[in-house]
Design a protein around this motif. Structure first.
Motif, mmCIF file in Angstrom:
data_model
loop_
_atom_site.group_PDB
_atom_site.id
_atom_site.type_symbol
_atom_site.label_atom_id
_atom_site.label_comp_id
_atom_site.label_asym_id
_atom_site.label_seq_id
_atom_site.Cartn_x
_atom_site.Cartn_y
_atom_site.Cartn_z
ATOM 1 N N ARG B 33 38.669 62.277 20.926
ATOM 2 C CA ARG B 33 39.240 61.452 22.004
ATOM 3 C C ARG B 33 40.369 62.176 22.753
ATOM 4 O O ARG B 33 40.613 61.928 23.921
ATOM 5 C CB ARG B 33 39.748 60.131 21.441
ATOM 6 C CG ARG B 33 40.865 60.300 20.423
ATOM 7 C CD ARG B 33 41.901 59.212 20.534
ATOM 8 N NE ARG B 33 41.331 57.875 20.337
ATOM 9 C CZ ARG B 33 42.063 56.796 20.209
ATOM 10 N NH1 ARG B 33 43.378 56.884 20.240
ATOM 11 N NH2 ARG B 33 41.505 55.620 20.043
ATOM 12 N N HIS B 34 41.042 63.076 22.046
ATOM 13 C CA HIS B 34 42.160 63.811 22.604
ATOM 14 C C HIS B 34 41.612 65.043 23.341
ATOM 15 O O HIS B 34 40.452 65.390 23.173
ATOM 16 C CB HIS B 34 43.034 64.228 21.418
ATOM 17 C CG HIS B 34 44.378 64.779 21.768
ATOM 18 N ND1 HIS B 34 45.077 64.438 22.885
ATOM 19 C CD2 HIS B 34 45.163 65.651 21.096
ATOM 20 C CE1 HIS B 34 46.223 65.075 22.896
ATOM 21 N NE2 HIS B 34 46.310 65.826 21.819
ATOM 22 N N GLY B 39 43.117 67.040 15.112
ATOM 23 C CA GLY B 39 43.532 65.763 14.526
ATOM 24 C C GLY B 39 44.967 65.829 14.050
ATOM 25 O O GLY B 39 45.873 66.190 14.802
ATOM 26 N N LEU B 40 45.174 65.532 12.770
ATOM 27 C CA LEU B 40 46.535 65.526 12.228
ATOM 28 C C LEU B 40 47.090 66.942 12.068
ATOM 29 O O LEU B 40 48.293 67.134 11.991
ATOM 30 C CB LEU B 40 46.553 64.820 10.875
ATOM 31 C CG LEU B 40 46.440 63.300 10.940
ATOM 32 C CD1 LEU B 40 45.940 62.742 9.619
ATOM 33 C CD2 LEU B 40 47.776 62.667 11.311
ATOM 34 N N ASN B 41 46.214 67.915 11.967
ATOM 35 C CA ASN B 41 46.647 69.305 11.837
ATOM 36 C C ASN B 41 46.312 70.023 13.131
ATOM 37 O O ASN B 41 45.264 70.644 13.258
ATOM 38 C CB ASN B 41 45.959 69.974 10.646
ATOM 39 C CG ASN B 41 46.322 69.273 9.360
ATOM 40 O OD1 ASN B 41 47.421 69.424 8.858
ATOM 41 N ND2 ASN B 41 45.405 68.468 8.847
ATOM 42 N N THR B 414 46.442 60.725 17.407
ATOM 43 C CA THR B 414 45.348 60.821 16.432
ATOM 44 C C THR B 414 44.550 59.529 16.337
ATOM 45 O O THR B 414 43.467 59.515 15.742
ATOM 46 C CB THR B 414 45.870 61.120 15.007
ATOM 47 O OG1 THR B 414 46.554 59.963 14.504
ATOM 48 C CG2 THR B 414 46.799 62.318 14.999
ATOM 49 N N GLY B 415 45.088 58.446 16.858
ATOM 50 C CA GLY B 415 44.394 57.170 16.754
ATOM 51 C C GLY B 415 44.481 56.546 15.373
ATOM 52 O O GLY B 415 43.896 55.492 15.123
ATOM 53 N N ALA B 420 49.384 56.731 10.310
ATOM 54 C CA ALA B 420 49.119 57.172 8.935
ATOM 55 C C ALA B 420 48.819 58.657 8.882
ATOM 56 O O ALA B 420 48.029 59.159 9.681
ATOM 57 C CB ALA B 420 47.932 56.409 8.362
ATOM 58 N N ILE B 421 49.449 59.350 7.941
ATOM 59 C CA ILE B 421 49.114 60.760 7.797
ATOM 60 C C ILE B 421 48.130 60.991 6.654
ATOM 61 O O ILE B 421 47.456 62.007 6.620
ATOM 62 C CB ILE B 421 50.363 61.649 7.621
ATOM 63 C CG1 ILE B 421 51.245 61.154 6.483
ATOM 64 C CG2 ILE B 421 51.150 61.694 8.920
ATOM 65 C CD1 ILE B 421 52.287 62.174 6.056
ATOM 66 N N TYR B 422 48.057 60.069 5.711
ATOM 67 C CA TYR B 422 47.124 60.248 4.592
ATOM 68 C C TYR B 422 46.123 59.093 4.491
ATOM 69 O O TYR B 422 45.501 58.894 3.458
ATOM 70 C CB TYR B 422 47.881 60.411 3.278
ATOM 71 C CG TYR B 422 48.832 61.600 3.266
ATOM 72 C CD1 TYR B 422 48.421 62.841 3.741
ATOM 73 C CD2 TYR B 422 50.124 61.480 2.781
ATOM 74 C CE1 TYR B 422 49.288 63.928 3.747
ATOM 75 C CE2 TYR B 422 50.991 62.565 2.769
ATOM 76 C CZ TYR B 422 50.569 63.788 3.249
ATOM 77 O OH TYR B 422 51.420 64.858 3.250
ATOM 78 N N GLY B 423 46.010 58.319 5.554
ATOM 79 C CA GLY B 423 45.005 57.268 5.594
ATOM 80 C C GLY B 423 45.359 56.035 4.791
ATOM 81 O O GLY B 423 46.519 55.773 4.488
#
Lengths: 91, 471
Positions: B33-34, B39-41, B414-415, B420-423
């Motif tokens: 989407r970005h 993503g997070l990394n 990240t959406g 959340a970084i670890y879900g």
């Protein structure tokens, strides 16, 4: 493919999966995983590459037949008799 | 347009999944989407400078090679040659709990020596735990979702020593308050204290580039600025996605790295809501402040030189992991100092930076009124640097630039629900969902860290996409 070519084909597949392993001195009678580091995920990949490259389906019950290079030649000889050797690296 | 496999999200799990499926001839499309992948990394640009997000370190593979480590397995699965990764090992790292400061390096002996010296009475029990964790078969861990804290405390018989043992793995991957799942603990403890830490040369970008190149080489496609608005469902089976611009794309398999809660949200209220539980929402998120400095952090004058590559800190008597009462925790977090990993052969290329991460409150940042947001961001950034100043020396006089991101920033880019970084605290290890054709990859499938994310993508493709033709 001849039995020798089958061994070449298997080694070529392993060299794609595990490029950090030295395959120069593999003993065809000794279990592959006793000579190089191959875990179950890698082993499954050998089977999948065989299917991708040569269209041969190895059912799970027969995986044990592929434990050594000699075993591979024995088991695959009939399946690959009319297949040409081509290396994964060139595919 | 019809694909065999659609992947939602171009983070490490999504890229690995895409590569793996494409490698075996599947028609693959990865949707992001970005406009940037990772993503997070990932990475971003501010005022002409590039900043990395997420990744601090990878498992060190320099000494005994990648073989047998999770990173080695991932590279084999994706057919990426280990030599393509230039890993720079750490000098050492530090773990700080109250007045205790324990160093560890890529030689596990240093860690064993320091811990046994600080906890003489429990030395044998600790050494036994260290050995056990190192010898477990990572594919067959019994009781994966069990409380690691309960197991570790039972083995060690000392809650403070348990804090020491749990702290780094928990900070590096736990979605669970006050605890970490047993299998994640085993994987992360091994990565940190058995294998050690290294940084890919150039940070996260060259690593992502390897994955992107591999995806393209295998014939997989990546589409950016392609946000998924809705999953398409017919008779209980997910058969594709509708993008935000209205385009519909069909596929045999849809793999989502969006997270459980987020993925259920994409099913729409009538289908997804039944599978949403309040306790599945994330509780762990962070604020990070990044200082670009005119000198390496180790040269900053102060009480101690900041020469550690990573510092895990809990500036209280006990390690208390979880959503803080305030917007952030002023006491719990992690420092990352890229210049304290070995320098690349070509010499240091980037400006020295210091990344300070504080645990943050998931909800409070999202409900903060806009007029307070900027001030709070600034205030917590200062609090983080106050702590650095007290422990090591004040970096602020040497700052040339600073950037700060919050849970809100993470959600935006990240959406992920609540930044959340670890879900979600609840993991779905098999990757299955209540809907045929829809599978979960990434953090909510249960593997931790960047390597875990990649393995998650590869494993779920093996299990549900590639095996579907065998069955």
């Amino acid at each position: 493919m001849t039995r020798d070519e089958i061994a070449i084909a298997i080694k070529d597949i392993i060299s794609q999966i595990a490029p950090d392993e030295d395959l120069g001195n593999l003993d065809p009678k000794v279990r592959l995983r006793d000579q190089i580091e191959l875990d179950s995920m890698d082993f499954l990949d050998i089977v999948m590459e065989l299917r991708k490259l040569y269209g041969v389906q190895v059912p799970e019950a027969d995986y044990k037949e592929l434990a050594t290079l000699e075993g591979c030649a024995n088991y695959l000889e009939a399946h690959l008799a009319d297949k040409e050797l081509h290396c994964a690296s060139n595919a | 347009m019809r694909y065999d496999t659609l992947v939602i999200g171009a983070g490490f799990s999504g890229l690995a999944a895409g590569i793996r499926a494409a490698m075996f001839g599947r028609r693959v499309l990865v949707l992001e989407r970005h406009y940037l992948w990772g993503g997070l990394n990932s990475f971003y640009k501010r005022k002409g400078r590039l900043f990395d997000t997420g990744l601090h370190a990878l498992t060190n593979c320099g000494l005994r090679g990648a073989k047998g480590t999770p990173l080695g397995r991932l590279l084999r699965q994706l057919r990426i040659h280990p030599d393509q990764l230039q890993l720079l090992p750490q000098g050492y790292s530090e773990l700080r709990l109250a007045d205790l400061c324990l160093r560890f390096s890529n030689d596990p002996e240093l860690w064993l020596e320091n811990v046994t010296r600080a906890f003489r009475k429990q030395a044998d029990r600790f050494l036994e735990l260290h050995r056990t964790v190192g010898s477990l078969d990572i594919d067959r861990i019994e009781d994966p979702a069990a409380s690691a804290r309960a197991k570790v405390e039972a083995q060690l018989g000392d809650p403070e020593l348990a804090d020491v043992v749990l702290m780094a793995p928990t900070f590096y991957g736990s979605a669970r308050e006050g605890d970490i799942d047993w299998d994640q603990f085993v994987m992360l403890y091994r990565a940190i204290f058995h294998d050690g830490l290294a940084q890919p040369e150039g940070g996260v970008r060259p690593l992502l580039q390897l994955f992107l190149n591999r995806l393209a080489e295998c014939g997989g496609e990546l589409r950016r600025k392609a946000g998924v608005e809705r999953l398409l469902v017919r008779d209980g089976r997910v058969y594709g996605v509708r993008l935000e611009d209205g385009e519909e794309i069909e596929a045999e398999h849809v793999l989502s790295s969006a997270g459980w809660v987020e993925t259920m949200g994409l099913l729409g209220p009538e289908l997804g809501a039944a599978h949403l539980r309040p306790e599945d929402r994330a509780t762990m998120t962070i604020l990070e402040t990044i200082s670009v400095l005119d000198r390496p952090p180790k040269d900053i004058p102060g009480p101690n030189p900041l020469a550690a590559a990573t510092v895990f800190f809990a500036d209280e008597q006990r390690f208390a992991y979880g959503a803080p009462k305030d917007l952030c925790s002023a006491t719990h977090g992690v420092l990352s100092v890229p210049s304290n990993f070995a320098a690349p052969a070509s010499g240091p290329t980037a400006e020295p930076t210091l990344r300070a991460t504080l645990m943050a409150h998931p909800e409070a940042w999202h409900t903060l009124p806009p007029e307070r947001y900027g001030d709070e961001k600034q205030r917590w950034s200062e609090r983080a640097l106050d702590l650095v100043a007290r422990l090591y020396g004040d970096p602020r006089p040497y700052e040339v630039y600073r950037d700060v991101f919050t849970p809100r920033t993470i959600t935006k880019y990240t959406g992920h629900d609540r930044g959340a970084i670890y879900g979600s605290p609840t993991k779905h290890r098999g990757g299955a969902t209540p809907f045929a054709g829809l599978y979960l990859i990434g953090a909510d499938q249960g593997m931790a860290g960047i390597v875990g994310a990649g393995l998650s993508g590869a494993t779920i493709v093996n299990l549900h996409v590639l095996n579907s033709e065998v069955a």
